[in-house]
Design an enzyme around this catalytic site. Structure first.
Site, PDB file in Angstrom:
ATOM      1  N   PRO A  16       0.851  -1.198   0.000  1.00  0.00           N
ATOM      2  CG  PRO A  16       0.070  -0.995   2.195  1.00  0.00           C
ATOM      3  CD  PRO A  16       0.800  -1.927   1.277  1.00  0.00           C
ATOM      4  CG  MET A  17       3.499   2.178  -1.995  1.00  0.00           C
ATOM      5  SD  MET A  17       4.533   1.871  -3.455  1.00  0.00           S
ATOM      6  CE  MET A  17       3.467   0.754  -4.396  1.00  0.00           C
ATOM      7  CD  GLN A  69      -1.819   0.264   5.144  1.00  0.00           C
ATOM      8  OE1 GLN A  69      -1.625   1.365   4.654  1.00  0.00           O
ATOM      9  NE2 GLN A  69      -0.844  -0.601   5.421  1.00  0.00           N
ATOM     10  CB  CYS A  99       2.254   5.628   8.087  1.00  0.00           C
ATOM     11  SG  CYS A  99       2.400   7.236   7.275  1.00  0.00           S
ATOM     12  CG  ASN A 209       7.288  -3.624   2.724  1.00  0.00           C
ATOM     13  OD1 ASN A 209       6.980  -2.618   3.358  1.00  0.00           O
ATOM     14  ND2 ASN A 209       7.465  -3.595   1.414  1.00  0.00           N
ATOM     15  N   GLY A 210      10.335  -4.077   2.213  1.00  0.00           N
ATOM     16  CA  GLY A 210      11.443  -3.144   2.354  1.00  0.00           C
ATOM     17  C   GLY A 210      12.634  -3.509   1.491  1.00  0.00           C
ATOM     18  N   GLY A 211      12.933  -2.677   0.496  1.00  0.00           N
ATOM     19  CA  GLY A 211      14.135  -2.865  -0.309  1.00  0.00           C
ATOM     20  C   GLY A 211      14.072  -3.974  -1.331  1.00  0.00           C
ATOM     21  NE  ARG A 232      10.646   3.280  -2.245  1.00  0.00           N
ATOM     22  CZ  ARG A 232      11.780   3.639  -1.674  1.00  0.00           C
ATOM     23  NH1 ARG A 232      12.359   4.777  -2.008  1.00  0.00           N
ATOM     24  NH2 ARG A 232      12.354   2.857  -0.775  1.00  0.00           N
TER      25      ARG A 232
END
Length: 333
Positions: A16-17, A69, A99, A209-211, A232
């Site tokens: 979710p972004m 979310q 967040c 999640n992350g990278g 991303r």
């Protein structure tokens, strides 16, 4: 009875972004991958309870499986909003505990709630009592000066409230001194800590999640945890999602070519334009579709310049396609 996400052999999802993963984006992503789980942008309980509820919860049936979310910290409000999500048809409701923005902190939710695991537990318990769909939590590995043990204690408390699935962004959130953008890059990644959490709690579903910038990296993580969430990269270069179904789910179904994705997207665009949606609100999500191909820059430029014009329609997308040189194997697919 709660429907468990653990029934899936693997989990792959698009993160979710905020301001990115709206319904237009999710519909477009679903044309590329059938198996990835999609998430809405974070929607606050206040916005749902007092704002344009129908618009905030709108999604196309083609988006399934899709999760809502939520952001909030009042158990009764979260329960009410989770119920709205279930009634609307979402497959999962996810609580944002990750967040780091100042606006979110002022509302006393998001990453700052990692300091209050008992309250998060109360929120999860209230949501689970209100719905039958899975209630999951997306969190960081900690905030500010938290030690590694804080993550384990947080998960222990929240899991006792009934949460069986944790999506863990493998960076700390620094609530003071770093902007939300910096919090996505500056705190170092600690994937090993998320792996250790899975080893300590094999009974839980742990998604990392992350990278994650490629499917190869995602597959590497899946050797240690139950799922991988890409952010991303999936948005900025969406064609990476084209190999998700075959590479991660052994789905033999034929993948559309990029040209076919655009053609399949046009009826949706036409329908949305008829409701009053501006073309640029839709096409901003497809700018990266042809990244790496000759003409990709011209595709992006043509859409950026012309989709904002009053009365812009499908012809803008068709004209932009003429600038792209498609690979022979894809063009003939």
């Amino acid at each position: 009875m709660d429907k468990s996400l653990k029934s899936q052999v693997k989990i792959f999802s698009v993160a979710p972004m905020m301001e990115w993963t709206d319904s237009h984006c999710r519909f477009f992503h679903r044309l590329i991958t059938r198996r990835a789980r999609l998430y809405t942008e974070m929607v606050t309980t206040g916005a749902l309870m007092h704002g344009p509820r129908a618009r905030l919860l709108a999604f196309d049936p083609a988006e399934h499986p899709v999760a809502l979310q939520l952001g909030g910290s009042e158990p009764s409000d979260l329960a009410a909003c989770a119920r709205m999500g279930e009634e609307t048809g979402f497959d999962e409701v996810n609580l944002n505990i990750g967040c780091p923005s100042e606006r979110v902190q002022r509302g006393a939710f998001g990453a700052c709630l990692m300091r209050e695991p008992a309250l998060v537990g109360d929120c999860v318990a209230a949501m689970r009592a209100a719905v039958h769909i899975p209630v999951t939590v997306k969190c960081r590995i900690g905030v500010d000066q938290h030690t590694d043990e804080a993550l384990f204690a947080f998960v222990e408390t929240v899991s006792r409230a009934g949460c069986a699935t944790f999506i863990v962004h493998a960076r700390k959130a620094w609530l003071k001194g770093l902007s939300p953008k910096e919090n996505r890059d500056v705190p170092p990644l600690d994937h090993d800590l998320v792996y250790a959490l899975k080893r300590a709690r094999p009974d839980l579903t742990i998604v990392i999640n992350g990278g994650i910038a490629s499917l190869e990296q995602a597959k590497g993580h899946l050797a240690h945890v139950d799922g991988a969430m890409m952010g991303r990269t999936a948005y900025q270069s969406p064609w990476v999602l084209a190999d998700v179904d075959t590479a991660l789910f052994a789905d033999p179904a034929r993948v559309r070519s990029r040209e076919e994705v655009v053609e399949a997207f046009l009826p949706y665009v036409s329908r949305e334009l008829a409701t009053g949606a501006p073309l640029n609100a839709i096409t901003r999500h497809v700018l990266g579709l042809f990244n790496g191909l000759p003409g990709a820059r011209a595709w992006r430029r043509h859409l950026a310049v012309n989709a904002v014009k009053r009365g812009a329609g499908l012809e803008v997308i068709r004209e932009a396609m003429t600038f792209v040189t498609l690979p022979a194997e894809r063009a003939a697919a």
